[in-house]
Design an enzyme around this catalytic site. Sequence first.
Site, PDB file in Angstrom:
ATOM      1  N   LYS A  37      42.127 134.300 127.190  1.00 18.78           N
ATOM      2  CA  LYS A  37      42.503 133.699 128.467  1.00 18.78           C
ATOM      3  C   LYS A  37      43.924 133.140 128.389  1.00 18.78           C
ATOM      4  CE  LYS A  37      37.963 132.109 130.072  1.00 18.78           C
ATOM      5  NZ  LYS A  37      37.940 132.911 131.310  1.00 18.78           N
ATOM      6  N   ASP A  41      34.761 128.938 125.912  1.00 20.25           N
ATOM      7  CA  ASP A  41      35.070 130.332 126.241  1.00 20.25           C
ATOM      8  C   ASP A  41      36.581 130.535 126.221  1.00 20.25           C
ATOM      9  OD1 ASP A  41      35.311 132.889 127.203  1.00 20.25           O
ATOM     10  OD2 ASP A  41      34.666 132.405 129.250  1.00 20.25           O
ATOM     11  N   ASP A  86      31.999 125.647 130.086  1.00 22.77           N
ATOM     12  CA  ASP A  86      31.341 126.941 130.282  1.00 22.77           C
ATOM     13  C   ASP A  86      29.875 126.917 129.831  1.00 22.77           C
ATOM     14  OD1 ASP A  86      31.649 129.418 131.442  1.00 22.77           O
ATOM     15  OD2 ASP A  86      32.246 130.412 129.578  1.00 22.77           O
ATOM     16  N   LYS A 115      23.463 129.643 130.952  1.00 17.36           N
ATOM     17  CA  LYS A 115      24.590 130.090 130.134  1.00 17.36           C
ATOM     18  C   LYS A 115      25.155 128.886 129.385  1.00 17.36           C
ATOM     19  CE  LYS A 115      29.411 131.747 130.493  1.00 17.36           C
ATOM     20  NZ  LYS A 115      30.467 132.353 131.329  1.00 17.36           N
ATOM     21  N   GLU A 162      31.831 137.509 128.970  1.00 14.72           N
ATOM     22  CA  GLU A 162      30.861 137.319 127.887  1.00 14.72           C
ATOM     23  C   GLU A 162      29.559 136.678 128.359  1.00 14.72           C
ATOM     24  OE1 GLU A 162      33.042 135.121 128.708  1.00 14.72           O
ATOM     25  OE2 GLU A 162      31.747 133.360 128.722  1.00 14.72           O
ATOM     26  N   ASP A 176      36.086 138.777 127.728  1.00 13.22           N
ATOM     27  CA  ASP A 176      36.002 137.528 128.493  1.00 13.22           C
ATOM     28  C   ASP A 176      34.844 137.552 129.502  1.00 13.22           C
ATOM     29  OD1 ASP A 176      36.631 134.990 129.263  1.00 13.22           O
ATOM     30  OD2 ASP A 176      38.394 135.541 130.447  1.00 13.22           O
ATOM     31  N   ARG A 224      27.705 137.175 130.934  1.00 15.95           N
ATOM     32  CA  ARG A 224      26.682 138.148 131.365  1.00 15.95           C
ATOM     33  C   ARG A 224      26.052 138.842 130.166  1.00 15.95           C
ATOM     34  NH1 ARG A 224      31.028 141.266 134.965  1.00 15.95           N
ATOM     35  NH2 ARG A 224      31.850 139.145 134.940  1.00 15.95           N
TER      36      ARG A 224
HETATM   37  N1  BES Z   1      33.579 131.423 132.034  1.00 17.33           N
HETATM   38  C1  BES Z   1      34.299 132.394 132.745  1.00 17.33           C
HETATM   39  C2  BES Z   1      34.250 132.187 134.260  1.00 17.33           C
HETATM   40  C3  BES Z   1      35.030 131.030 134.786  1.00 17.33           C
HETATM   41  C4  BES Z   1      36.382 131.148 135.026  1.00 17.33           C
HETATM   42  C5  BES Z   1      34.413 129.871 135.123  1.00 17.33           C
HETATM   43  C6  BES Z   1      37.094 130.090 135.555  1.00 17.33           C
HETATM   44  C7  BES Z   1      35.113 128.815 135.672  1.00 17.33           C
HETATM   45  C8  BES Z   1      36.458 128.922 135.887  1.00 17.33           C
HETATM   46  C9  BES Z   1      33.740 133.790 132.454  1.00 17.33           C
HETATM   47  O1  BES Z   1      33.256 133.973 131.186  1.00 17.33           O
HETATM   48  C10 BES Z   1      34.871 134.735 132.633  1.00 17.33           C
HETATM   49  O2  BES Z   1      35.787 134.641 131.871  1.00 17.33           O
HETATM   50  N2  BES Z   1      34.787 135.599 133.618  1.00 17.33           N
HETATM   51  C11 BES Z   1      35.832 136.504 133.906  1.00 17.33           C
HETATM   52  C12 BES Z   1      35.214 137.839 134.195  1.00 17.33           C
HETATM   53  C13 BES Z   1      36.199 138.960 134.289  1.00 17.33           C
HETATM   54  C14 BES Z   1      36.801 139.227 132.943  1.00 17.33           C
HETATM   55  C15 BES Z   1      35.492 140.180 134.815  1.00 17.33           C
HETATM   56  C16 BES Z   1      36.597 135.977 135.116  1.00 17.33           C
HETATM   57  O3  BES Z   1      35.979 135.430 136.025  1.00 17.33           O
HETATM   58  O4  BES Z   1      37.817 136.073 135.099  1.00 17.33           O
HETATM   59 MG    MG Z   2      34.787 134.521 129.855  1.00 13.13          MG
HETATM   60 ZN    ZN Z   3      32.517 132.269 130.277  1.00 12.20          ZN
END
Ligand code: BES
Ligand code: MG
Ligand code: ZN
Length: 494
Positions: free
Chosen positions: A272, A265, A283, A260, A344, A342, A346
């Site tokens: 966020k 992000d 990210d 990834k 994204e 968010d 996946r």
């Molecule tokens: N890049 C983030 C995951 C992340 C969050 C990595 C904090 C490191 C620290 C990912 O793209 C994301 O935003 N995931 C969301 C998914 C949710 C919306 C289902 C998350 O983990 O909040």
């Molecule tokens: Mg995200």
């Molecule tokens: Zn992300």
Amino acid sequence: MDNLTNIKLIKTAYSKVKSDILVIGAFENLKNNQQIKEINKQLDGKLIKAIEIENFNGKIKSQLLVHGNNKNKRILILGLGKKNNYETDRVRSIAADLSKYANSLKLKKLVIDGDSLGLNKTDITEAFIEGLVLGTYSFENYKTKDKGKQVLKNIEICGNVDIKSIEKGTVLGKAVSFARDLGNHPANILTPSFISKEAQRIADKTKDMNCSIFEMKDIKKMGMGAFYGVAQGAKEPAKMIIVEYNGGPLKQKPVALVGKGLTFDSGGISLKPSSNMDEMKFDMCGSATVMGVLDAVSQLKPKLNIIFAIGSTENMPGSNAQRPGDIVTAYNGKTIEVLNTDAEGRLVLADVLAYVNKKYKPAAILDFATLTGAVLIALGNRASGVMGNDKKLMNEIFSASKLSNEKVWELPMWEEYTREIKGKYADLKNIGDGRLAGTITAGAFLKEFVDKTPWVHMDIAGTAWGPKEPSYQPKVGATGVGVRLVWHYLNNYK
Ligand code: BES
Ligand code: MG
Ligand code: ZN
């Protein structure tokens, strides 16, 4: 990157060496330490005297620095602890402490006696060298003052030590450092184009490697609607990067490594919160893992075929960004409701996984992603979460994890979780029903894009930055997690 890289083996015996500082290892109680006896003789009994005065007995993390003579100006005795506890991770840490210490004393060069440090074993040597390199890693690229903290430049090792293991350890230490660098660069510099240029650079200087870069128009034309949907909101052009490495027999199925590469992000329209949003430059650390392995493979040339694949873009809000509720069609034809922009990573990985799976029919797929905040809740900074669809492959990852001392912990992939990502209006939705088991529902989503191919997903959101221990981890910034683990996996691949 600013760190130590020049490490070589010398023929001179420790007892004949001339140096500014000679480093000797000592296990607890200093029993049968030939080197101490010999140096003590050379120093007319001064060494044993110093050992007695300082009560030095080889405890782990202890050290003793004594003035020498005109052969070796100083002698540093490193405590190695109990012989039974002397294993690779401890060694990596001892070495990191050593190179940091040498730096703090502003020493340009060290001569190290390999025999007393147990470097007659190849795994110990590799770990020791990795520790030396990683211990001095620092990211100074954007500092105009206080640069040049890296004083230690050269290390010479004497004794019965395998030169190949020294070289391997150096390559791996540098590959991890390279992955750290990629993570640490800010998002205004490290763009998808930056990553693709680096991939091209490495592939170009390596015969057996071939790099293709796919642009936005290709991503659209090829039917990667999930990746495209994320990328459409960013002005910075997205890239899919594929490097084919042909080190094995022509007919042998490759191993695929997928990363990834979200260079930033923001969350997109599902924006966020602003606190710590700067950390979302990390990210792309999954892609950094893939790039670090690429760097190592380009030098160590294992005899197998490997596909390196990266989906890289920013995730930005804006008038062209995708909206919550949008429905996109992925490369394998599955439709997805984007309920949260968010989630994204996946979406990007879905298309890259499906593409790699169809085009290369790999024997195994490993993917690396800072995919969910939830993995931090589950495991903190101590271990990466792993999920997969194949016991044998998972066991191979466990073995590689043991060898590299990069911890992983398996989460279940029961089909109940898959039920949670069924869409209301489309085949799938890109989030689970609630916030619970967020790491697993993300894994369950990815599973839809690899068919029956053996696959392991590694969620590195807690380990790609943040860990501060052991001492070979950096004080700040990216860790380069996974590079060493994957190397061990490839090295034992059958
Ligand atoms: N890049 C983030 C995951 C992340 C969050 C990595 C904090 C490191 C620290 C990912 O793209 C994301 O935003 N995931 C969301 C998914 C949710 C919306 C289902 C998350 O983990 O909040
Ligand atoms: Mg995200
Ligand atoms: Zn992300």
